[in-house]
Design an enzyme around this catalytic site. Sequence first.
Site, PDB file in Angstrom:
ATOM      1  N   HIS A 114      23.851 -34.023 -33.643  1.00 34.38           N
ATOM      2  CA  HIS A 114      24.601 -32.766 -33.665  1.00 34.38           C
ATOM      3  C   HIS A 114      25.924 -32.973 -34.409  1.00 34.38           C
ATOM      4  O   HIS A 114      26.689 -33.858 -34.045  1.00 34.38           O
ATOM      5  CB  HIS A 114      24.861 -32.293 -32.233  1.00 34.38           C
ATOM      6  CG  HIS A 114      25.064 -30.824 -32.105  1.00 34.38           C
ATOM      7  ND1 HIS A 114      26.197 -30.192 -32.556  1.00 34.38           N
ATOM      8  CD2 HIS A 114      24.273 -29.847 -31.597  1.00 34.38           C
ATOM      9  CE1 HIS A 114      26.094 -28.889 -32.313  1.00 34.38           C
ATOM     10  NE2 HIS A 114      24.927 -28.653 -31.738  1.00 34.38           N
ATOM     11  N   SER A 124      38.540 -28.246 -47.009  1.00 29.95           N
ATOM     12  CA  SER A 124      38.300 -26.851 -47.413  1.00 29.95           C
ATOM     13  C   SER A 124      36.834 -26.442 -47.222  1.00 29.95           C
ATOM     14  O   SER A 124      36.547 -25.314 -46.814  1.00 29.95           O
ATOM     15  CB  SER A 124      38.747 -26.640 -48.859  1.00 29.95           C
ATOM     16  OG  SER A 124      38.149 -27.602 -49.688  1.00 29.95           O
ATOM     17  N   GLU A 132      16.517 -41.278 -15.229  1.00 32.97           N
ATOM     18  CA  GLU A 132      17.733 -40.791 -15.887  1.00 32.97           C
ATOM     19  C   GLU A 132      18.825 -41.841 -15.794  1.00 32.97           C
ATOM     20  O   GLU A 132      19.576 -42.088 -16.741  1.00 32.97           O
ATOM     21  CB  GLU A 132      18.200 -39.490 -15.219  1.00 32.97           C
ATOM     22  CG  GLU A 132      19.399 -38.838 -15.890  1.00 32.97           C
ATOM     23  CD  GLU A 132      20.740 -39.285 -15.344  1.00 32.97           C
ATOM     24  OE1 GLU A 132      21.768 -38.862 -15.868  1.00 32.97           O
ATOM     25  OE2 GLU A 132      20.766 -40.095 -14.389  1.00 32.97           O
TER      26      GLU A 132
HETATM   27 ZN   LIG Z   1      22.770 -38.450 -11.728  1.00 33.61          ZN
END
Ligand SMILES: [Zn+2]
Length: 715
Positions: free
Chosen positions: A661, A601, A413
Amino acid sequence: MRTAALIAATLATGAAACHHDFNVVARHTHRQRVEKRNDNWPPVLSEHETLLVNSFDNVSIDEWSHYYGYQNKLAGYGKEAAQWTADRWNENGFESHLKEYHAFLRYPVSASLHFTAADGTESEVKLREDVLEEDEVTGYNEISQQTWLAYSPSGQADAEYVYAGLGSKEDFQALVDQGVEIEGKVALIRYGGLFRGLKVKNAQDFGAVAAVLFLDPADDGEVTVANGFKPYPDGPARNPSSVQKGSTLFLSTQPGDPTTPGYPSHEGAPRADISHVISRIPSLPISYSAAEPLLQALDGNGVSGEAVNRTGWVGALDAGYYTGPAPGVELSLDVVARDSISPIHDVIGWINGTNPDETIVIGNHRDTWMVGGNGDPNSGSAVLVEFTKAFNKLRATGWQPKRNIVIASWDAEEWGMIGSTEWVEEHVNWLTETAVAYLNVDVAVSGPRPYVAATPELHTLAVDTLKKVIHPNFGGFNISLFDSWQETWGGEVAVLGSGSDYTSFVHRGISSLDAGSNQGATDPVWHYHSNYDTYNWMSKWGDPGFHVHAAQGQFLALLAYHLASDDILSIDTQNYAVELRAYYDDLVEYAEEHGADLDLSELDQAIELFKKSADEVKALEKLSVERGDELLQKVVNHKYRDFQRGFISQGGLPDREFYKHVVNAPGLDTGYGAVTFPGITEGVQYAENGNFELAQEWVGKTARGIVVAANILKT
Ligand SMILES: [Zn+2]
Ligand SMILES: *[C@@H]1O[C@H](CO)[C@@H](O)[C@H](O)[C@H]1NC(C)=O
Ligand SMILES: *[C@@H]1O[C@H](CO)[C@@H](O)[C@H](O)[C@H]1NC(C)=O
Ligand SMILES: *[C@@H]1O[C@H](CO)[C@@H](O)[C@H](O)[C@H]1NC(C)=O
Ligand SMILES: *[C@@H]1O[C@H](CO)[C@@H](O)[C@H](O)[C@H]1NC(C)=O
């Protein structure tokens, strides 16, 4: 990774995980705040909730924290701790296995930094952190105990240097505006604000030949040596030799294994070019004690920090924070790194639910930059082991979840959410079909103050659950996690940017939440990404007694329990509609400030449509409950499970396909902090010569995403 954003919490618009994020200048926001009113005291819990909460035992959490605190868990070196984790989870009834990927990693071989003073004398700048007699793990001779910045290339530089503040684009532009030459110089940059990889990127883009990043005690709140506190190990202040390591991947462009964008990094997978996400210039991190003389040597040269007049530019060291350069005052840096494609190991644990088409995922990373890592992320890893124990006790009563519960211990990570990103890429179809929510814990504990960020449909569940857990750290006072959270964050659930493993889930349209507990301005200083983030620090300063760990575990367990068991999912799409409207109001203001005359709009109408659908599905939910109609409940639950998929834009955001996203993303220039309506907002932010075409195009794309989400909810 994960951030402790608390010190300047009042300034932060949204903290991220696993990375520090302060000095973020907030713009005015229209977002709602939960008022302080905990009318649920003492918390009344159900039988199952009570069983789960009572199962968290500070003594066993201490044991797990101790185990993780003495293992080398650097990505590529951490298989033993992975197997240990799988063994514990298996003992507790989660069927668990290791999942291997082959990731591109770059390891340190050697590094040196030399300083040349104005009079020509040369000295070595100390890179290594001091070994402490009181904390034996700081003296372990593992590869990870070196100080380096991951993904820095090998390289040398020998040049005068300039101080560039926090290293944002605007900071470098300020140097240019002041006539300070950056080309060919080494950039000396203070940690804070934006993600470190972007500091290095900006240095490179402005022509610097190397970057040196330092910590400043101004980030340590009130607990500093200057204020009379003793440094670790004798007191709660920062050890002066402490260094922040970390990744320099260009995270806001693309996380995951940089060589396998969009597909899992299996052994033998084709490897892509990485030059757009990795710096070309070498970089190194140093401590504040090493940085102080370097700043002092610039005093009187170039422009003073005061005159530069930028937020975060002047810190707390005994120097004028001048830009430099100073004639003949040089830094000479030599970095040697080794490239490798190394096996990394996620651990995946599993309990089947009775509904095979609904899944919740709970994850925490396991890898560290040092042997310890007891805040980041061992606090989360220890809590997750205890979590499996709690659910095992619940299952012993005959309970079975409705929904599959998958737990994950991610590897790599720290390098850029590699383990989670590769796993999501491999299982994206199944996740799209079944994933209800992803719950992330990274730094479960670096201090006593709870922190929550989540997609808006999970806010209600998060706040209700905070009220059910007793805060352990204020003996004598009866308060819940909610009260402490409310006081610290003003009742605002943060928006998810990036900086921890929820990133890949959010950008595949999966409801997500990130939780933990941070340090405030008066709490002991946590040594983020330093060799001093150890078991000894945690048990003496961070969380003596491990009660904050237990409370975080209780919070996570109650969230998971309700998401896995409730007849109707605690997904509040009406709150999503409220948040969309607040982001819209923020956007109107932002566009105005930037002179962008956008026609909003279509977006406005899309939000109205979404609100209407959310109201309809709520009515359908009520009906299904009143009638006890299980089939109808399933219909409602599947709408709740799926509506987020609508926000995912094919092709991704401009120049960063990974981030899809349309409602929230990490800022391209912040890396951690979130931007709402990123396509539009950044279209405005980066518009050249008043050309807002891209922003206008993204009004349409964003509105269409919201319409797709609304149509999934529609009854
Ligand atoms: Zn961490
Ligand atoms: C510093 O900047 C602020 C805002 O940008 C401005 O109001 C102030 O006058 C400036 N101070 C100096 C000394 O230039
Ligand atoms: C879960 O169910 C699947 C298929 O229904 C089965 O293959 C698997 O072994 C089960 N796993 C566990 C942990 O029970
Ligand atoms: C805390 O609450 C408990 C009941 O939950 C009560 O017995 C106790 O007196 C309270 N303590 C304080 C200091 O208010
Ligand atoms: C666990 O909590 C108890 C009660 O507060 C405390 O006395 C004990 O020292 C703690 N144990 C550990 C290992 O932290």
